[in-house]
Motif scaffolding. Structure first.
Motif, short mmCIF file in Angstrom:
data_model
loop_
_atom_site.label_atom_id
_atom_site.label_comp_id
_atom_site.label_asym_id
_atom_site.label_seq_id
_atom_site.Cartn_x
_atom_site.Cartn_y
_atom_site.Cartn_z
N GLU A 155 0.83 -1.29 0.09
CA GLU A 155 -0.06 -0.01 0.04
C GLU A 155 0.92 1.40 0.03
O GLU A 155 0.60 2.30 -0.67
N LYS A 172 1.17 4.29 -2.73
CA LYS A 172 0.83 5.59 -2.41
C LYS A 172 2.08 6.49 -2.56
O LYS A 172 1.83 7.53 -3.14
N GLU A 211 -0.54 12.15 2.81
CA GLU A 211 -1.86 12.79 1.84
C GLU A 211 -1.16 13.89 0.88
O GLU A 211 -0.54 14.91 1.55
N ASP A 224 -22.38 -5.83 -2.40
CA ASP A 224 -21.64 -7.01 -1.59
C ASP A 224 -20.64 -6.40 -0.38
O ASP A 224 -20.71 -6.83 0.48
N ASP A 225 -19.94 -5.36 -0.87
CA ASP A 225 -18.88 -4.62 -0.13
C ASP A 225 -18.65 -3.51 -0.54
O ASP A 225 -18.59 -3.17 -1.68
N CYS A 226 -18.29 -2.43 0.21
CA CYS A 226 -17.78 -1.18 -0.03
C CYS A 226 -16.46 -0.72 0.83
O CYS A 226 -16.37 -1.36 1.97
N THR A 227 -15.52 0.11 0.22
CA THR A 227 -14.40 0.59 0.89
C THR A 227 -14.63 1.97 0.67
O THR A 227 -14.97 2.39 -0.29
N PHE A 228 -14.14 2.78 1.88
CA PHE A 228 -14.30 4.22 1.51
C PHE A 228 -12.85 4.89 1.79
O PHE A 228 -12.00 4.39 2.68
N HIS A 229 -12.67 6.29 1.10
CA HIS A 229 -11.89 7.05 1.32
C HIS A 229 -11.42 7.33 2.94
O HIS A 229 -12.55 7.29 3.48
N GLN A 230 -10.38 7.63 3.32
CA GLN A 230 -10.15 7.75 4.80
C GLN A 230 -11.05 8.93 5.29
O GLN A 230 -11.32 8.96 6.76
N LEU A 236 -16.23 5.72 9.46
CA LEU A 236 -16.56 4.09 9.36
C LEU A 236 -17.32 3.67 10.21
O LEU A 236 -18.28 3.17 10.04
N SER A 237 -17.16 4.41 11.51
CA SER A 237 -18.00 3.59 12.50
C SER A 237 -19.50 4.11 12.33
O SER A 237 -20.49 3.46 12.77
N PHE A 288 -20.94 4.61 9.52
CA PHE A 288 -21.23 3.64 8.20
C PHE A 288 -21.65 2.38 8.98
O PHE A 288 -22.66 1.72 8.55
N ASP A 289 -21.03 1.70 9.76
CA ASP A 289 -21.05 0.60 10.43
C ASP A 289 -22.21 0.54 11.27
O ASP A 289 -22.94 -0.55 11.22
N ARG A 301 -18.62 -3.24 -4.85
CA ARG A 301 -18.58 -4.34 -5.71
C ARG A 301 -20.07 -4.86 -5.73
O ARG A 301 -20.65 -4.80 -4.49
#
Lengths: 436, 974
Positions: free
Chosen positions: A80, A84, A125, A245-251, A255-256, A258-259, A279
């Motif tokens: 990663e 980056k 960043e 099915d699943d998703c990921t996010f920019h930082q 996230l909490s 979303f969860d 996806r």
């Protein structure tokens, strides 16, 4: 942790070498060159262990980036980080090429000093980095104390991706829903696997520190609302919702939150960034269907017929359509007839490439080819690689719809209504293959 | 530098001169010119010159001669120039320590700069300069920076503590930096917390027993809060640290899991994998009937699948980890087979890993799809991939019984392609299918025989021969087929020779009348013309068996063989558990414990999964075999291990030789051995990880041991475990360990040298603690008081764990005995000789110095018993150059007694074998600093006049070997 980082050109000459740990010596630079870059055979693994030293490498065009370590590092983190690093370099000087790297080697060393400390990745960043590391040398000699502490608080802060005090006369944002639809189909037309991997890319030109909330037709959210009776027409929206099915996010996304609530809220970085990736595998609209027919006529001739059918609203237009039909290595000549577009046999690529500029929905087109083969005594059968397709369609094959993107900035005097918003959907082919 | 000049020519040099020009200077007088430029008055010129220096440094030129000139440029207010000079300093300071000191002042001054960026830069760079004199000056600025008002400086200082610890651990402890670092875990800035956690984790790793990262619910809570706020990298540091925490009960595990799960949606794959690691570990502690447990399992699948859409390198890391996860918890991904289908354009390393996982996930439900895919893959281009795909088809047949028939017909299709390597690979796996389903698919033999001529790889030839021998009665021309192989007997590889021998003996037993000549021919080839001991020995067994009792021979050779089982390449459970604790790291990519590839003490701590405490649930849960760490590893191939074990014990020497304690089982063993043992010995090769059973006699020879048995033990990898284990159990029960040997006290400090104080002493290890037993005698006229003791740095970090307890004054002519407990956490410095210890003793009169040598067995730790498999792997892994051979003479001990004696001193016997009248002991020792020392000891048992033992020692740090040998000798002789 990462013990050192080297950048090589295609010949294996070192362009950048930065060592972070005492256990990595100069000989590590040579070990990688000799064992990997100059190795005769194809790369069999992105991680190589040479004399108890582990090398992680990635390649960008013909530039090699290698991270080395003697410890049990977090391997996923190292890769990663290398990606980056490429992003950061690209953000500073564009394409990663030998020339650009040489032209910016002082800058690269400076960046490497900043984003990797004793082998531990630090804030990387570009938004933050650019506030104090620039190509014109370093700012900071003549900064005021406030500016300095603003920089440090941004680099270390909770919102490291955005600086304070951004101002635009026109508050505007662009949302691009970019999907790539992947398919593997059997010759009989059975879907072996299909999925959409999508990205929501946002370009934001917003003043201040805006709080944003993004909503889409996520099945879980819609169903929840449907139960609560908040939507007027639950039946309709229920049908239009999609299962992610699943998703990921920019930082930047919390996230909490979303969860727990499945709501997507964030303070966006300034300019362009990728808000989320997702996806889906259910109810995918497959924009094209490819029907192949391959017939071997004796040992020296192949007859190929391929039909493509477009499967979307007739009012929409697909673009940049390309069908690639592989031909055997011992092809001596090809005759092609196609109803639409242009088709050519490209000997260097071992394929017939059929290009159509535009095609409306619910249409059908066909190509037929006769392939002459040279007789060979090669016992090995031709592997028959799959027929692949490229295209671009102006809708999201997953069915994803943006429902809203709300912007709140309490300190400045603009409201959600004042923001000009643009949404665009583009569906592209990913790996879209039909076996023949 | 060629490229640089070329580049310059090729490029349009018109408009703008850029930095790449610095790469072009290649002239001879370069250094001299640079020197002049560096000392130029013009700022710009100076900066240019430094850039050139850095460019030269990059391409590997030695520009250290310019040290003073570059350092002179350091005092500048141009930050860019300063950074370049710092870069130079970091590279060369170590080679010019005296001159590096010139830089100290600037550093110290910069640490006071009003600009936080400069303060941080100074402290960051200073920590990278590994010169003792400089580190001394670093302490004060670092202390200030750790408490700086600016978080950017604090986060940099936190990492600097780790740097300093790497240079001088003692200094960091003495200066109290560790406590300050611990305080930073409560810092208000999340990035400071993350860096402090990273630094502490690293320091804690080199002090395995220290309680440095004292994780408790409060600190965990702080970490979890910071987790939501810090950078992606910080999240990784924190998650990796969390994974080491041991929750107190299942409620705490659950609440941590709940707070970690949101991380599964992070865009950074490393964050996701580290979160998966924490969840996989803490899940172990949750009761399985809990609803939450099921929810968690469901939540794990989607992010793992998403990892497969990352860039190929990350996909590779993810796949290696998924391979572990599906072995540990197959239920997570059992419905996700499709995502592992290979794409045409995947890089080869991704393809091979996907294939592996596909086989693991194959089940009755999805086998049709899997087979269709595999057949597709078998037509691809990459040879390795195609072979693996073909092999996978065979493994599916063995794993899913219902699919066997389809698999066999697919394989036959593939054989029809006549592609050489496909055919050979197919034959190898068909042999395995026969061994799993005997007497079911013999109809295909005819097709196989057609391809006999095209087989040129030993493994395929051996497989084919096995098939012919096994089904000789149904193949009309079996004798002709085998005879055709016999012609080039000596050119065949050992594998094929052994198999041919067995197959012909089988044929003879089945059709004795026609094949007598053939069998005699092969027996004489094997026993008389061959110098391969494996082959010879096997030949003799058959010969003797056939000549003494043909009926028994038939019973033995043609006995019913045990079926092979499905999963033959599972990772051994304890290793798997350890690897699960290392998800995301290199260990999980290599599938090896960190100790196998990390040098020194770092990373040698073995991590373990901890199952839910005090619950009997693990026994009821579906994944019994894999859950509890205490459970015995399931036998991978149930029968082979035992057979091999017995084989090794079988004594072929004259009857005077004794085989201690295995008598009752020997008879059985022999039966099995000849019935199935030798066949499976050959046949199982494809199934064992290690490969070459009996295939590499040269290795055995090289190790200086009886060649017949050694390669089998080493090459058999996981499968031989069972056999060796039995042996160990037998020998282990013979007697209790006799306790460690303590040498008598010797005089270390004579009274003459120490104003009347005489010190004699010795070392002992009691209950895991090293003790220095001292006798202090006052031979002076006056009373002695105020005793204190100190050690100099030494090779293994020995240090007094407490004060020297001499409570009452020591009167003239009085002797007092004291036991001083020692720790091994002191500062380390390599001594000459290695076990030298320099001691200073103080009393009210003066300070006295002496040195003594401690037996190295003092630092053999109690948990030095290596896993058998790890032993085999490690032994192979250590280069042969590191092997040292020793002889111990005049020892009157048998192997059991020796083993017992050694165990008293923490030298553990891993396994024992008897070969040709010699007992072989395999021993392991672990030093306090985590170094393993492996040994093989050969003891003559048959002949009482032989009192020699041979010892070969292998260790990654070969300088330890002679001292370890001394200990063996000392322990055995006393």
């Amino acid at each position: 942790m990462i013990g050192g980082l080297f950048i090589y050109n295609h010949k294996g000459e070192v362009l950048i070498s930065r060592v972070y740990r005492d256990d990595i010596g100069r000989n590590a630079v040579d070990a990688f060159r000799v064992n990997v870059i100059h190795a005769r055979q194809q790369v069999r693994s992105p991680v190589t262990n040479i004399a108890r030293t582990s090398f992680f490498h990635v390649k960008r065009s013909n530039i090699w980036l290698a991270a080395v370590t003697k410890q049990n590092v977090n391997a996923a983190m190292v890769f990663e980080f290398l990606y980056k690093m490429c992003d950061v370099m690209a953000a500073y000087f564009g394409k990663i090429s030998e020339e650009n790297i040489k032209n910016n080697f002082v800058l690269i060393y400076e960046l490497l000093d900043e984003i990797l400390d004793f082998g531990y990745p630090q804030n990387s960043e570009t938004g933050a980095l650019k506030t104090f590391i620039t190509q014109q040398g370093i700012k900071g000699q003549h900064q005021t104390k406030e500016e300095q502490s603003q920089i440090t608080s941004q680099v270390t802060g909770q919102i490291g991706w955005r600086r304070e005090g951004i101002k635009y006369r026109r508050n505007e944002l662009f949302l691009d829903v970019l999907e790539s639809v992947n398919l593997l189909m059997s010759p009989q037309g059975q879907v072996l696997s299909a999925h959409v991997s999508g990205r929501v890319v946002m370009k934001s030109y917003l003043s201040g520190m805006p709080e944003c909330k993004f909503g889409m037709n996520d099945k879980i959210v819609i169903d929840k609302q449907g139960k609560g009776g908040t939507t007027d027409d639950p039946g309709k929206s229920g049908k239009q919702s999609i299962a992610i099915d699943d998703c990921t996010f920019h930082q930047c996304v919390r996230l909490s939150k979303f969860d727990s609530e499945r709501s997507i809220s964030f303070i966006p970085p300034d300019g362009e960034y990728e808000l989320m990736r997702y996806r889906t595998t259910k109810d995918i609209i497959l924009p094209f269907r490819v029907i192949p027919l391959v017939r071997e006529v004796g040992r020296t001739k192949l007859e190929v017929k391929v039909v493509i059918k477009s499967n979307f609203k007739p009012s929409l237009l697909a673009q940049k359509i390309e069908v690639r039909i592989p031909t055997p290595l011992n092809t001596s000549g090809v005759q092609v007839i196609c109803m639409k577009g242009k088709a050519k046999y490209k000997a260097s690529e071992n394929a017939i490439v059929w290009k159509i500029k535009r095609m409306a929905g619910m249409k059908e087109s066909q190509i037929s080819a006769e392939i002459e083969l040279l007789p060979t005594n090669d016992k090995k059968k031709w592997a028959r690689p799959p027929i692949s397709m490229n295209f671009e369609v102006p809708f999201a094959p997953s069915g994803l719809k943006v429902r809203y993107l709300k912007v709140f900035e309490s300190k400045l005097n603009y409201s959600d209504h004042d923001v000009i918003k643009w949404v665009r959907y583009i569906g592209r082919s990913g790996i879209y293959e039909t076996r023949c | 530098m060629e490229w640089a000049s070329q580049l310059c020519e090729n490029r349009g040099l018109g408009s703008k001169m850029t930095d790449s020009k610095y790469f072009t200077t290649t002239k001879k007088g370069e250094i001299f010119e640079l020197k002049a430029e560096l000392n130029s008055d013009k700022k710009e010129k100076k900066k240019e010159a430094v850039k050139k220096v850095i460019a030269s440094m990059t391409v590997g030129k030695d520009v250290s001669a310019l040290f003073p000139d570059v350092v002179n440029c350091m005092q500048t207010d141009n930050l860019e120039l300063k950074k370049l000079v710092y870069l130079y300093l970091m590279n060369y300071a170590k080679s010019q320590p005296d001159m590096a000191i010139m830089a100290v002042n600037t550093f110290v001054k910069d640490c006071e700069d009003p600009n936080p960026l400069i303060r941080a830069l100074a402290v960051r760079t200073m920590g990278c300069i590994r010169v003792d004199k400089i580190t001394e000056y670093l302490c004060e600025p670092l202390r200030k920076c750790l408490k700086d008002e600016d978080p950017y400086v604090r986060k940099t200082a936190a990492v600097c503590v780790a740097k300093l610890h790497d240079i001088n651990a003692q200094l960091v402890e003495d200066q109290g930096f560790l406590d300050t670092l611990k305080d930073l875990i409560s810092d208000s800035n999340p990035m400071v917390v993350a860096n402090a956690v990273a630094a502490l984790s690293e320091i804690a790793e080199s002090h395995p027993n220290s309680n440095l990262l004292d994780l408790n619910p409060q600190t965990i809570n702080k970490l979890l809060t910071a987790l939501n706020e810090c950078t992606e990298w910080g999240q990784i540091f924190i998650l990796d640290c969390l994974a080491n925490y041991m929750p107190r009960d299942d409620r705490e595990s659950q609440s941590i899991c709940e707070r970690v799960t949101p991380r599964l949606s992070h865009a950074n794959s490393a964050v996701v994998l580290s979160a998966v690691k924490v969840l996989m570990k803490f899940m172990e502690m949750l009761p399985k009937d809990l609803d939450y447990y099921g929810t968690l399992l469901k939540k794990l699948a989607p992010p793992l699948v998403t990892l497969l859409s990352a860039e190929p390198e990350l996909q590779y890391v993810a796949l290696r980890n998924i391979n572990l996860i599906v072995q540990k918890r197959p239920e997570i991904l059992k419905h996700e087979m499709k995502v592992f289908f290979v794409k045409y354009n995947d890089p080869i390393y991704v393809k091979l890993e996907k294939l592996d996982i596909m086989i693991r996930l194959a089940s009755q439900a999805n086998i049709a799809q899997v087979l269709a895919e595999l057949k597709e893959y078998a037509t691809e281009v990459d040879v390795d991939f195609v072979r693996k795909a073909v092999r996978a088809i065979g493994r599916c047949a063995i794993k899913v019984e219902q699919s066997a028939e389809r698999c066999v017909s697919t394989l036959l299709d593939l054989i029809q392609t006549k592609v050489n390597y496909v055919v050979q690979e197919a034959i190898v796996v068909i042999k395995d299918i026969f061994r799993k389903y005997p007497n079911k698919y013999e109809s295909v033999i005819a097709t196989l025989c057609e391809n006999l001529d095209s087989l040129d790889e030993p493994e395929a030839r051996a497989a084919m021969i096995w098939i012919v021998g096994e089904y000789a009665e149904r193949i009309d021309n079996a004798d002709e087929l085998l005879e055709s192989f016999l012609e080039g007997f000596h050119d065949e590889s050992t594998q094929v020779q052994l198999q041919l021998l067995t197959a012909i003996v089988k044929l003879f037993l089945k059709k004795p009348t026609e094949t007598q000549e053939l069998v005699q021919q092969v027996l004489s080839l094997a026993t008389q013309d061959s110098d391969n001991p494996d082959l010879r020995d096997r030949g003799y067994i058959y010969w003797r068996l056939l000549s003494t009792d043909p009926v028994a021979a038939k019973e033995v050779v043609l006995a019913e063989k045990p079926l092979i089982s499905e999963e033959t390449d599972l990772i051994e459970p304890t290793l798997l558990e350890e690897l699960i604790c290392h998800i995301g790291t290199l260990a999980s990519v290599y599938h090896k414990p960190p100790s196998a590839f990390v040098e020194g003490s770092r990373g040698v701590q073995h991590k373990k999964l901890t199952a839910r405490a005090g619950s009997g649930e693990s026994a009821e849960s579906p994944d019994v075999g894999l859950s509890g760490p205490s459970e015995a590893p399931p036998a991978v191939i149930p029968s082979q291990g035992d057979l091999l074990g017995d084989l090794l014990n079988l004594d072929l020497a004259p009857p005077t030789a004794t085989v201690p304690s295995v008598q009752p089982s020997m008879q059985m063993g022999a039966m099995d051995l000849l019935g199935g043992g030798l066949d499976s010995l050959m046949g199982d090769e494809s199934d064992t990880l290690g490969g070459d059973i009996g295939g590499s006699p040269s290795m055995g020879g090289g190790l200086g041991v009886a060649p017949a048995a050694m390669p089998a033990a080493l090459g058999g990898a996981p499968a031989v475990g069972g056999g060796l284990g039995d042996l160990f159990d037998l020998s282990g029960g013979v007697g209790m360990p006799t306790g460690s040997y303590v040498a008598p006290k010797t005089v270390w400090l004579p009274a003459m040298k120490a104003k009347g104080l005489e010190i004699s002493g010795t070392f002992a290890r009691r209950g895991g603690i090293i003790q220095m037993d001292l006798s202090l005698t006052n031979k002076a006229m006056s009373v002695m008081t105020d005793f204190a003791i100190q050690f100099n740095r030494n090779s293994f970090g020995l240090a007094p764990a407490g004060p020297l307890q001499v409570l009452t004054p020591l009167s003239p002519n009085q002797t007092i005995d004291v036991s001083l407990p020692l720790s091994t956490s002191g500062p380390v410095m390599k001594m000459e000789p290695l076990n030298n210890l320099q001691v200073a003793v103080k009393n009210n009169i003066d300070v006295f110095y002496f040195s003594c040598q401690y037996p190295i067995s003092m630092i053999f730790v109690e948990d030095g018993k290596m896993e058998r498999q790890v032993f085999l792997a490690t032994w192979k892994d250590i280069p042969n150059d590191n092997e040292a051979l020793f002889q111990i003479k005049d020892i009157h001990l048998n192997s059991d007694a020796a083993s017992n004696k050694l165990q008293g001193s923490n030298i553990f016997t891993i396994a024992k074998r008897t070969v040709e009248g010699q007992d072989m002991l395999y021993l392991s020792v672990k030093l306090t600093n985590g170094i393993w020392v492996l040994a093989e000891m050969r003891i003559q048992t048959g002949n009482p006049n032989y009192t020699e033992m041979e010892l070969s020692i292998k260790c990654r740090a070969p300088e330890v070997s002679p001292f370890v040998f001394q200990c063996y000798e000392l322990v055995l002789k006393n």
